[in-house]
Design a protein around this motif. Structure first.
Motif, PDB file in Angstrom:
ATOM      1  N   ALA A   7       0.837  -1.203   0.000  1.00 31.83           N
ATOM      2  CA  ALA A   7       0.000   0.000   0.000  1.00 31.83           C
ATOM      3  C   ALA A   7       0.871   1.253   0.000  1.00 31.83           C
ATOM      4  CB  ALA A   7      -0.934  -0.016   1.206  1.00 31.83           C
ATOM      5  N   TYR A   8       1.947   1.232   0.796  1.00 32.00           N
ATOM      6  CA  TYR A   8       2.854   2.379   0.832  1.00 32.00           C
ATOM      7  C   TYR A   8       3.510   2.595  -0.534  1.00 32.00           C
ATOM      8  CZ  TYR A   8       6.878   5.292   1.807  1.00 32.00           C
ATOM      9  OH  TYR A   8       7.817   6.299   1.757  1.00 32.00           O
ATOM     10  N   GLY A   9       3.943   1.495  -1.186  1.00 28.55           N
ATOM     11  CA  GLY A   9       4.567   1.602  -2.501  1.00 28.55           C
ATOM     12  C   GLY A   9       3.617   2.174  -3.535  1.00 28.55           C
ATOM     13  N   LEU A  10       2.361   1.759  -3.487  1.00 28.72           N
ATOM     14  CA  LEU A  10       1.367   2.284  -4.426  1.00 28.72           C
ATOM     15  C   LEU A  10       1.168   3.786  -4.231  1.00 28.72           C
ATOM     16  CD1 LEU A  10      -1.306  -0.579  -4.230  1.00 28.72           C
ATOM     17  CD2 LEU A  10       0.130  -0.017  -6.195  1.00 28.72           C
ATOM     18  N   ARG A  11       1.189   4.217  -2.970  1.00 29.50           N
ATOM     19  CA  ARG A  11       1.009   5.641  -2.670  1.00 29.50           C
ATOM     20  C   ARG A  11       2.252   6.441  -3.028  1.00 29.50           C
ATOM     21  NH1 ARG A  11      -0.341   4.942   2.061  1.00 29.50           N
ATOM     22  NH2 ARG A  11       1.610   5.341   3.129  1.00 29.50           N
ATOM     23  N   ALA A  12       3.413   5.949  -2.611  1.00 31.21           N
ATOM     24  CA  ALA A  12       4.657   6.701  -2.810  1.00 31.21           C
ATOM     25  C   ALA A  12       5.093   6.748  -4.272  1.00 31.21           C
ATOM     26  CB  ALA A  12       5.769   6.074  -1.953  1.00 31.21           C
ATOM     27  N   GLN A  13       4.967   5.632  -4.988  1.00 27.09           N
ATOM     28  CA  GLN A  13       5.454   5.579  -6.366  1.00 27.09           C
ATOM     29  C   GLN A  13       4.430   5.996  -7.407  1.00 27.09           C
ATOM     30  OE1 GLN A  13       7.463   1.835  -7.326  1.00 27.09           O
ATOM     31  NE2 GLN A  13       7.794   1.485  -5.150  1.00 27.09           N
ATOM     32  N   TYR A  14       3.136   5.764  -7.109  1.00 25.63           N
ATOM     33  CA  TYR A  14       2.107   5.983  -8.134  1.00 25.63           C
ATOM     34  C   TYR A  14       0.987   6.929  -7.705  1.00 25.63           C
ATOM     35  CZ  TYR A  14       4.501   2.119 -10.333  1.00 25.63           C
ATOM     36  OH  TYR A  14       5.469   1.309 -10.889  1.00 25.63           O
ATOM     37  N   GLY A  15       1.043   7.392  -6.474  1.00 24.37           N
ATOM     38  CA  GLY A  15       0.016   8.330  -6.008  1.00 24.37           C
ATOM     39  C   GLY A  15      -1.346   7.704  -5.815  1.00 24.37           C
ATOM     40  N   LEU A  16      -1.390   6.389  -5.648  1.00 26.60           N
ATOM     41  CA  LEU A  16      -2.666   5.694  -5.440  1.00 26.60           C
ATOM     42  C   LEU A  16      -2.863   5.426  -3.955  1.00 26.60           C
ATOM     43  CD1 LEU A  16      -2.559   3.039  -8.313  1.00 26.60           C
ATOM     44  CD2 LEU A  16      -3.804   5.198  -8.277  1.00 26.60           C
ATOM     45  N   PHE A  17      -3.954   5.904  -3.428  1.00 30.10           N
ATOM     46  CA  PHE A  17      -4.228   5.719  -2.003  1.00 30.10           C
ATOM     47  C   PHE A  17      -5.065   4.457  -1.821  1.00 30.10           C
ATOM     48  CE2 PHE A  17      -3.069  10.093  -2.471  1.00 30.10           C
ATOM     49  CZ  PHE A  17      -2.265  10.318  -1.374  1.00 30.10           C
ATOM     50  N   VAL A  18      -4.358   3.371  -1.549  1.00 34.78           N
ATOM     51  CA  VAL A  18      -4.972   2.058  -1.343  1.00 34.78           C
ATOM     52  C   VAL A  18      -4.596   1.603   0.048  1.00 34.78           C
ATOM     53  CG1 VAL A  18      -4.988  -0.340  -2.107  1.00 34.78           C
ATOM     54  CG2 VAL A  18      -4.814   1.493  -3.794  1.00 34.78           C
ATOM     55  N   ASP A  19      -5.605   1.213   0.851  1.00 32.51           N
ATOM     56  CA  ASP A  19      -5.271   0.792   2.210  1.00 32.51           C
ATOM     57  C   ASP A  19      -4.848  -0.676   2.234  1.00 32.51           C
ATOM     58  OD1 ASP A  19      -7.648  -0.934   2.765  1.00 32.51           O
ATOM     59  OD2 ASP A  19      -8.721   0.968   2.545  1.00 32.51           O
ATOM     60  N   PRO A  20      -4.120  -1.093   3.271  1.00 31.54           N
ATOM     61  CA  PRO A  20      -3.631  -2.478   3.358  1.00 31.54           C
ATOM     62  C   PRO A  20      -4.738  -3.524   3.287  1.00 31.54           C
ATOM     63  CG  PRO A  20      -2.475  -1.103   4.935  1.00 31.54           C
ATOM     64  CD  PRO A  20      -3.577  -0.262   4.368  1.00 31.54           C
ATOM     65  N   ASP A  21      -5.939  -3.195   3.820  1.00 33.37           N
ATOM     66  CA  ASP A  21      -7.048  -4.154   3.771  1.00 33.37           C
ATOM     67  C   ASP A  21      -7.464  -4.444   2.319  1.00 33.37           C
ATOM     68  OD1 ASP A  21      -7.112  -4.385   6.505  1.00 33.37           O
ATOM     69  OD2 ASP A  21      -8.696  -2.889   6.762  1.00 33.37           O
ATOM     70  N   THR A  22      -7.369  -3.434   1.459  1.00 33.34           N
ATOM     71  CA  THR A  22      -7.698  -3.627   0.045  1.00 33.34           C
ATOM     72  C   THR A  22      -6.670  -4.546  -0.607  1.00 33.34           C
ATOM     73  OG1 THR A  22      -8.757  -1.469  -0.062  1.00 33.34           O
ATOM     74  CG2 THR A  22      -8.089  -2.445  -2.157  1.00 33.34           C
ATOM     75  N   VAL A  23      -5.408  -4.369  -0.256  1.00 33.58           N
ATOM     76  CA  VAL A  23      -4.347  -5.231  -0.782  1.00 33.58           C
ATOM     77  C   VAL A  23      -4.613  -6.679  -0.363  1.00 33.58           C
ATOM     78  CG1 VAL A  23      -1.870  -5.752  -0.729  1.00 33.58           C
ATOM     79  CG2 VAL A  23      -2.654  -3.365  -0.830  1.00 33.58           C
ATOM     80  N   VAL A  24      -5.029  -6.886   0.893  1.00 36.56           N
ATOM     81  CA  VAL A  24      -5.355  -8.227   1.382  1.00 36.56           C
ATOM     82  C   VAL A  24      -6.534  -8.798   0.589  1.00 36.56           C
ATOM     83  CG1 VAL A  24      -6.227  -9.549   3.361  1.00 36.56           C
ATOM     84  CG2 VAL A  24      -4.417  -7.848   3.690  1.00 36.56           C
ATOM     85  N   ALA A  25      -7.545  -7.970   0.322  1.00 37.97           N
ATOM     86  CA  ALA A  25      -8.705  -8.422  -0.459  1.00 37.97           C
ATOM     87  C   ALA A  25      -8.283  -8.842  -1.869  1.00 37.97           C
ATOM     88  CB  ALA A  25      -9.764  -7.317  -0.516  1.00 37.97           C
ATOM     89  N   TRP A  26      -7.349  -8.113  -2.469  1.00 44.16           N
ATOM     90  CA  TRP A  26      -6.828  -8.495  -3.786  1.00 44.16           C
ATOM     91  C   TRP A  26      -6.138  -9.843  -3.716  1.00 44.16           C
ATOM     92  CZ3 TRP A  26      -3.987  -3.260  -5.033  1.00 44.16           C
ATOM     93  CH2 TRP A  26      -4.927  -2.282  -5.355  1.00 44.16           C
ATOM     94  N   GLU A  27      -5.305 -10.012  -2.692  1.00 42.51           N
ATOM     95  CA  GLU A  27      -4.545 -11.265  -2.546  1.00 42.51           C
ATOM     96  C   GLU A  27      -5.463 -12.463  -2.390  1.00 42.51           C
ATOM     97  OE1 GLU A  27      -2.043 -10.621   0.833  1.00 42.51           O
ATOM     98  OE2 GLU A  27      -0.487  -9.573  -0.331  1.00 42.51           O
TER      99      GLU A  27
END
Length: 202
Positions: A7-27
């Protein structure tokens, strides 16, 4: 990487605000990333979008797996970008025979994968049932439009389906046949798509 790191990488590198719970849902397959999110996720994880798609089945998934933008794919197959986007969103391809062949080539799809990706499984099954039960010759042209296969190959396959279906029907309706008249023919029609792929060697 933990979900928080992604989630941090998505925000820092691409400006996408995705929370860790969303990343877990994707996984876990409970949610799917959008196109921009999938591309960014691949960047964060140092892989290609294709590596994140288990088995591409839709046009969108095949396009993303190839790393193509809508505009680029539309240009390569000779379709207006907005028209291609609509077809992709609806999951139903309506291109010409030439555009269909170009789509298969650009996305590297064989006939079976192409039919599934373009939303044509049911249309093909219906066409094959009609060809088997009526005059198969009338269905060659529609089949050629749907599938980038040689016309002779399709003619041969449709003729074979027609002959096999009618042979089964004749066998079950002859004198002395059991009470299950027509069951064998119906069963054949239920599996018509499998018989077709076998007939064309796919």
């Amino acid at each position: 990487m933990a979900p928080g790191h992604v989630a941090y990488g998505l925000r820092a590198q691409y400006g996408l605000f995705v929370d860790p719970d969303t990343v877990v849902a994707w996984e876990r397959g409970r949610a799917a990333p959008g196109e921009q999110e999938l591309t960014a996720l691949a960047g964060v994880l140092w892989c290609s979008p294709a590596d994140l798609i288990a088995t591409a089945t839709s046009l969108r998934e095949h396009r993303l797996a190839r790393g193509l933008a809508v505009e680029e794919l539309a240009r390569l197959v000779g379709v207006a970008a907005h028209a291609y986007q609509r077809m992709e969103d609806e999951g139903r391809w309506r291109g010409t025979e030439r555009q269909t062949a170009a789509l298969a080539e650009v996305l590297g799809l064989g006939p079976r994968a192409l039919i599934t990706a373009t939303g044509g499984d049911e249309r093909l099954a219906e066409l094959l049932r009609d060809a088997a039960t009526t005059r198969w010759q009338a269905y060659v042209k529609p089949a050629v439009k749907m599938l980038p296969l040689p016309k002779r190959s399709l003619e041969s396959a449709l003729q074979r389906l027609h002959a096999e279906y009618h042979a089964r029907m004749a066998a079950t309706s002859s004198w002395g046949a059991s009470g299950a008249t027509g069951d064998e023919g119906r069963a054949y029609l239920d599996g018509i798509t499998g018989h077709f792929w076998a007939a064309v060697g796919q």
